[in-house]
Write a protein that holds these residues in place. Sequence first.
Motif, PDB file in Angstrom:
ATOM      1  N   THR A 117       0.832  -1.203   0.000  1.00  0.00           N
ATOM      2  CA  THR A 117       0.000   0.000   0.000  1.00  0.00           C
ATOM      3  C   THR A 117       0.866   1.252   0.000  1.00  0.00           C
ATOM      4  O   THR A 117       0.535   2.259  -0.636  1.00  0.00           O
ATOM      5  N   ASN A 118       1.981   1.193   0.707  1.00  0.00           N
ATOM      6  CA  ASN A 118       2.927   2.304   0.755  1.00  0.00           C
ATOM      7  C   ASN A 118       3.298   2.779  -0.652  1.00  0.00           C
ATOM      8  O   ASN A 118       3.367   3.981  -0.926  1.00  0.00           O
ATOM      9  N   TRP A 119       3.530   1.832  -1.564  1.00  0.00           N
ATOM     10  CA  TRP A 119       3.980   2.200  -2.917  1.00  0.00           C
ATOM     11  C   TRP A 119       2.865   2.847  -3.737  1.00  0.00           C
ATOM     12  O   TRP A 119       3.129   3.474  -4.755  1.00  0.00           O
ATOM     13  N   MET A 120       1.628   2.708  -3.307  1.00  0.00           N
ATOM     14  CA  MET A 120       0.492   3.236  -4.061  1.00  0.00           C
ATOM     15  C   MET A 120       0.199   4.700  -3.764  1.00  0.00           C
ATOM     16  O   MET A 120      -0.511   5.364  -4.521  1.00  0.00           O
ATOM     17  N   VAL A 121       0.720   5.218  -2.655  1.00  0.00           N
ATOM     18  CA  VAL A 121       0.289   6.528  -2.168  1.00  0.00           C
ATOM     19  C   VAL A 121       0.942   7.651  -2.973  1.00  0.00           C
ATOM     20  O   VAL A 121       2.163   7.795  -2.995  1.00  0.00           O
ATOM     21  N   HIS A 122       0.112   8.460  -3.628  1.00  0.00           N
ATOM     22  CA  HIS A 122       0.606   9.572  -4.436  1.00  0.00           C
ATOM     23  C   HIS A 122       1.038  10.750  -3.565  1.00  0.00           C
ATOM     24  O   HIS A 122       0.517  10.955  -2.466  1.00  0.00           O
ATOM     25  N   ASN A 123       1.948  11.536  -4.090  1.00  0.00           N
ATOM     26  CA  ASN A 123       2.298  12.795  -3.441  1.00  0.00           C
ATOM     27  C   ASN A 123       1.083  13.720  -3.397  1.00  0.00           C
ATOM     28  O   ASN A 123       0.371  13.859  -4.393  1.00  0.00           O
ATOM     29  N   SER A 124       0.851  14.314  -2.254  1.00  0.00           N
ATOM     30  CA  SER A 124      -0.246  15.261  -1.968  1.00  0.00           C
ATOM     31  C   SER A 124      -1.622  14.607  -1.983  1.00  0.00           C
ATOM     32  O   SER A 124      -2.638  15.308  -1.983  1.00  0.00           O
ATOM     33  N   SER A 125      -1.676  13.264  -1.964  1.00  0.00           N
ATOM     34  CA  SER A 125      -2.975  12.583  -1.962  1.00  0.00           C
ATOM     35  C   SER A 125      -3.634  12.673  -0.589  1.00  0.00           C
ATOM     36  O   SER A 125      -2.982  12.913   0.432  1.00  0.00           O
ATOM     37  N   VAL A 126      -4.947  12.445  -0.582  1.00  0.00           N
ATOM     38  CA  VAL A 126      -5.762  12.602   0.624  1.00  0.00           C
ATOM     39  C   VAL A 126      -6.391  11.263   1.004  1.00  0.00           C
ATOM     40  O   VAL A 126      -7.004  10.592   0.166  1.00  0.00           O
ATOM     41  N   SER A 127      -6.224  10.878   2.266  1.00  0.00           N
ATOM     42  CA  SER A 127      -6.888   9.693   2.816  1.00  0.00           C
ATOM     43  C   SER A 127      -7.606  10.111   4.093  1.00  0.00           C
ATOM     44  O   SER A 127      -7.089  10.920   4.863  1.00  0.00           O
ATOM     45  N   ARG A 128      -8.804   9.562   4.299  1.00  0.00           N
ATOM     46  CA  ARG A 128      -9.625   9.974   5.449  1.00  0.00           C
ATOM     47  C   ARG A 128     -10.015   8.766   6.293  1.00  0.00           C
ATOM     48  O   ARG A 128     -10.463   7.745   5.757  1.00  0.00           O
ATOM     49  N   ILE A 129      -9.854   8.918   7.596  1.00  0.00           N
ATOM     50  CA  ILE A 129     -10.259   7.891   8.553  1.00  0.00           C
ATOM     51  C   ILE A 129     -11.225   8.527   9.547  1.00  0.00           C
ATOM     52  O   ILE A 129     -10.897   9.546  10.176  1.00  0.00           O
ATOM     53  N   ARG A 130     -12.402   7.953   9.676  1.00  0.00           N
ATOM     54  CA  ARG A 130     -13.382   8.444  10.642  1.00  0.00           C
ATOM     55  C   ARG A 130     -13.313   7.595  11.900  1.00  0.00           C
ATOM     56  O   ARG A 130     -13.111   6.377  11.834  1.00  0.00           O
ATOM     57  N   TYR A 131     -13.478   8.260  13.037  1.00  0.00           N
ATOM     58  CA  TYR A 131     -13.355   7.539  14.306  1.00  0.00           C
ATOM     59  C   TYR A 131     -14.308   8.121  15.346  1.00  0.00           C
ATOM     60  O   TYR A 131     -14.684   9.290  15.297  1.00  0.00           O
ATOM     61  N   GLY A 132     -14.680   7.254  16.272  1.00  0.00           N
ATOM     62  CA  GLY A 132     -15.561   7.658  17.359  1.00  0.00           C
ATOM     63  C   GLY A 132     -16.283   6.457  17.933  1.00  0.00           C
ATOM     64  O   GLY A 132     -16.537   5.471  17.225  1.00  0.00           O
ATOM     65  N   LYS A 133     -16.584   6.517  19.232  1.00  0.00           N
ATOM     66  CA  LYS A 133     -17.299   5.441  19.924  1.00  0.00           C
ATOM     67  C   LYS A 133     -16.614   4.092  19.741  1.00  0.00           C
ATOM     68  O   LYS A 133     -17.260   3.054  19.562  1.00  0.00           O
ATOM     69  N   GLY A 134     -15.275   4.125  19.751  1.00  0.00           N
ATOM     70  CA  GLY A 134     -14.507   2.891  19.655  1.00  0.00           C
ATOM     71  C   GLY A 134     -14.430   2.292  18.266  1.00  0.00           C
ATOM     72  O   GLY A 134     -13.970   1.158  18.109  1.00  0.00           O
ATOM     73  N   ARG A 135     -14.857   3.034  17.260  1.00  0.00           N
ATOM     74  CA  ARG A 135     -14.869   2.509  15.890  1.00  0.00           C
ATOM     75  C   ARG A 135     -13.947   3.320  14.988  1.00  0.00           C
ATOM     76  O   ARG A 135     -13.787   4.527  15.155  1.00  0.00           O
ATOM     77  N   LEU A 136     -13.353   2.623  14.008  1.00  0.00           N
ATOM     78  CA  LEU A 136     -12.544   3.244  12.962  1.00  0.00           C
ATOM     79  C   LEU A 136     -13.091   2.805  11.616  1.00  0.00           C
ATOM     80  O   LEU A 136     -13.433   1.635  11.430  1.00  0.00           O
ATOM     81  N   SER A 137     -13.160   3.720  10.663  1.00  0.00           N
ATOM     82  CA  SER A 137     -13.600   3.338   9.319  1.00  0.00           C
ATOM     83  C   SER A 137     -12.858   4.173   8.287  1.00  0.00           C
ATOM     84  O   SER A 137     -12.569   5.354   8.510  1.00  0.00           O
ATOM     85  N   LEU A 138     -12.539   3.545   7.169  1.00  0.00           N
ATOM     86  CA  LEU A 138     -11.865   4.236   6.075  1.00  0.00           C
ATOM     87  C   LEU A 138     -12.910   4.914   5.200  1.00  0.00           C
ATOM     88  O   LEU A 138     -13.809   4.261   4.671  1.00  0.00           O
ATOM     89  N   ALA A 139     -12.789   6.226   5.040  1.00  0.00           N
ATOM     90  CA  ALA A 139     -13.738   6.977   4.227  1.00  0.00           C
ATOM     91  C   ALA A 139     -13.183   7.313   2.848  1.00  0.00           C
ATOM     92  O   ALA A 139     -13.951   7.520   1.898  1.00  0.00           O
ATOM     93  N   GLN A 140     -11.854   7.348   2.732  1.00  0.00           N
ATOM     94  CA  GLN A 140     -11.244   7.744   1.459  1.00  0.00           C
ATOM     95  C   GLN A 140      -9.777   7.338   1.480  1.00  0.00           C
ATOM     96  O   GLN A 140      -9.129   7.386   2.526  1.00  0.00           O
ATOM     97  N   PHE A 141      -9.258   6.942   0.310  1.00  0.00           N
ATOM     98  CA  PHE A 141      -7.847   6.576   0.230  1.00  0.00           C
ATOM     99  C   PHE A 141      -7.225   7.104  -1.052  1.00  0.00           C
ATOM    100  O   PHE A 141      -7.768   6.918  -2.142  1.00  0.00           O
TER     101      PHE A 141
END
Length: 236
Positions: free
Chosen positions: A194-218
């Motif tokens: 996955t490390n090799w896939m990440v573009h320069n200046s790209s945006v990834s989003r992780i939502r968290y709360g109430k003991g939960r984590l979820s990927l919203a964007q990569f």
Amino acid sequence: MSELVLVRHGQASFGAASYDKLSEKGVDQVRCLYDHWKELGYRFDHLYCGSLQRQKETAYELQGLLKSPVSKPSELIGLNEYNGDPLLRIYARDKNKEVYDNPVIDLPIREPKLFQRTFEEATAKWINGSLIPTEEDNDFEFWSDFKERVNHALDEIMGRHCDGSKVLIATSGGVIAVALQKVLQFSDRETINTNWMVHNSSVSRIRYGKGRLSLAQFNNLPHLERLEKQDMITYR
């Protein structure tokens, strides 16, 4: 829910005297992201980065998106990228010992494709524990230690800001990959790939709360999607 918005730094200065500095294209990439978010009215509650120069320069370019001005971003060393130099050095040393009369790896490697291929081979050995440092390799960090400090930094940030905050983090590809592993339970091999896939200046989003984590964007590049900006998309 609160949100971590992880931005990989802009293109660094591969082949220059110091890699740890944004190239001109790297600065332009991040400024395009800033302009895109500003046009959409995006604002963030907090801003973090590591202590590496390329991360701090990226954070500086995005600092104007904070709801409340700050003199500088909050720095956490746990958000620093792993140091690739000792990985390459140890890998090259081991490979060259196998063919002493005709060394096969000559550092530094200036050709980008050869560098990437060699670096991937070195990190594959790193994550499975096959790179063994000597006393001279005091800048070496074990894979398990890298993951531990990244996860500690992410936990610290989420613990500080669990009130519906949007937290912007300027960091690096390896850190973002470990963050995804935290959410999606990737194997180590999947994480380094996955490390090799990440573009320069790209945006990834992780939502968290109430003991939960979820990927919203990569690995999103909304600021570089226009046809005339396609040549600004880079991995290194």
